[in-house]
Design a protein around this motif. Structure first.
Motif, mmCIF file in Angstrom:
data_model
loop_
_atom_site.group_PDB
_atom_site.id
_atom_site.type_symbol
_atom_site.label_atom_id
_atom_site.label_comp_id
_atom_site.label_asym_id
_atom_site.label_seq_id
_atom_site.Cartn_x
_atom_site.Cartn_y
_atom_site.Cartn_z
ATOM 1 N N LEU A 130 36.974 80.594 17.275
ATOM 2 C CA LEU A 130 35.593 80.353 17.690
ATOM 3 C C LEU A 130 35.122 78.945 17.361
ATOM 4 O O LEU A 130 34.369 78.349 18.132
ATOM 5 N N THR A 131 35.562 78.412 16.209
ATOM 6 C CA THR A 131 35.120 77.069 15.834
ATOM 7 C C THR A 131 35.680 76.008 16.773
ATOM 8 O O THR A 131 35.134 74.916 16.865
ATOM 9 N N VAL A 132 36.763 76.317 17.456
ATOM 10 C CA VAL A 132 37.316 75.390 18.444
ATOM 11 C C VAL A 132 36.751 75.693 19.824
ATOM 12 O O VAL A 132 36.405 74.782 20.580
ATOM 13 N N LEU A 133 36.616 76.980 20.142
ATOM 14 C CA LEU A 133 36.226 77.384 21.488
ATOM 15 C C LEU A 133 34.765 77.074 21.812
ATOM 16 O O LEU A 133 34.455 76.586 22.898
ATOM 17 N N VAL A 134 33.862 77.329 20.877
ATOM 18 C CA VAL A 134 32.430 77.136 21.142
ATOM 19 C C VAL A 134 32.090 75.668 21.421
ATOM 20 O O VAL A 134 31.413 75.372 22.406
ATOM 21 N N PRO A 135 32.538 74.697 20.591
ATOM 22 C CA PRO A 135 32.229 73.307 20.939
ATOM 23 C C PRO A 135 32.874 72.855 22.251
ATOM 24 O O PRO A 135 32.265 72.083 23.000
ATOM 25 N N LEU A 136 34.068 73.356 22.562
ATOM 26 C CA LEU A 136 34.709 72.979 23.824
ATOM 27 C C LEU A 136 33.936 73.534 25.018
ATOM 28 O O LEU A 136 33.747 72.826 26.014
ATOM 29 N N LEU A 137 33.489 74.763 24.914
ATOM 30 C CA LEU A 137 32.683 75.328 26.002
ATOM 31 C C LEU A 137 31.344 74.605 26.133
ATOM 32 O O LEU A 137 30.861 74.367 27.246
ATOM 33 N N SER A 138 30.746 74.243 25.011
ATOM 34 C CA SER A 138 29.485 73.502 25.051
ATOM 35 C C SER A 138 29.679 72.123 25.656
ATOM 36 O O SER A 138 28.849 71.650 26.435
ATOM 37 N N LEU A 139 30.776 71.482 25.313
ATOM 38 C CA LEU A 139 31.075 70.169 25.880
ATOM 39 C C LEU A 139 31.329 70.268 27.376
ATOM 40 O O LEU A 139 30.887 69.412 28.149
ATOM 41 N N ALA A 140 32.025 71.329 27.789
ATOM 42 C CA ALA A 140 32.251 71.542 29.226
ATOM 43 C C ALA A 140 30.924 71.750 29.946
ATOM 44 O O ALA A 140 30.706 71.209 31.036
ATOM 45 N N GLY A 141 30.016 72.523 29.332
ATOM 46 C CA GLY A 141 28.691 72.711 29.930
ATOM 47 C C GLY A 141 27.896 71.426 29.994
ATOM 48 O O GLY A 141 27.174 71.164 30.955
ATOM 49 N N LEU A 142 28.039 70.597 28.972
ATOM 50 C CA LEU A 142 27.348 69.304 28.955
ATOM 51 C C LEU A 142 27.853 68.401 30.076
ATOM 52 O O LEU A 142 27.062 67.792 30.798
ATOM 53 N N PHE A 143 29.175 68.334 30.245
ATOM 54 C CA PHE A 143 29.738 67.522 31.325
ATOM 55 C C PHE A 143 29.382 68.092 32.690
ATOM 56 O O PHE A 143 29.134 67.354 33.635
ATOM 57 N N TYR A 144 29.336 69.408 32.803
ATOM 58 C CA TYR A 144 28.932 70.037 34.056
ATOM 59 C C TYR A 144 27.480 69.682 34.378
ATOM 60 O O TYR A 144 27.153 69.341 35.512
ATOM 61 N N SER A 145 26.619 69.752 33.365
ATOM 62 C CA SER A 145 25.219 69.396 33.575
ATOM 63 C C SER A 145 25.069 67.936 33.970
ATOM 64 O O SER A 145 24.270 67.598 34.836
ATOM 65 N N ALA A 146 25.837 67.074 33.335
ATOM 66 C CA ALA A 146 25.755 65.649 33.644
ATOM 67 C C ALA A 146 26.229 65.362 35.058
ATOM 68 O O ALA A 146 25.709 64.458 35.716
ATOM 69 N N SER A 147 27.199 66.128 35.539
ATOM 70 C CA SER A 147 27.713 65.861 36.881
ATOM 71 C C SER A 147 26.851 66.498 37.970
ATOM 72 O O SER A 147 26.783 65.989 39.083
ATOM 73 N N VAL A 148 26.160 67.596 37.673
ATOM 74 C CA VAL A 148 25.393 68.312 38.694
ATOM 75 C C VAL A 148 23.931 67.879 38.719
ATOM 76 O O VAL A 148 23.362 67.666 39.783
#
Length: 71
Positions: A8-26
């Motif tokens: 979880l400590t690896v997965l949660v920040p990676l998913l949050s970062l993916a959401g951040l990049f998705y938000s930045a691109s959309v």
């Protein structure tokens, strides 16, 4: 059922970062849009901050209970 804590400590920040990049691109108004709670960007920034704070206060409470019981 639930993933382990190291996962979880690896997965949660990676998913949050993916959401951040998705938000930045959309989202066209990305920096300004992060202040609205309706925005995906808001939650992708909030999640990495909330989890360490929760863990810290959970450990703080646990330490307080341990010290109270042993004194």
């Amino acid at each position: 059922l639930l993933p382990s804590l190291p996962t979880l400590t690896v997965l949660v920040p990676l998913l949050s970062l993916a959401g951040l990049f998705y938000s930045a691109s959309v989202d066209e108004s990305f920096p300004q849009g992060c202040t609205s709670t309706n925005s995906l960007c808001f939650y992708s920034l909030l999640l990495p901050v909330t989890i360490p704070v929760y863990v810290f206060f959970h450990l703080w409470t646990w330490m307080g209970i341990k010290l109270f019981r042993h004194n």
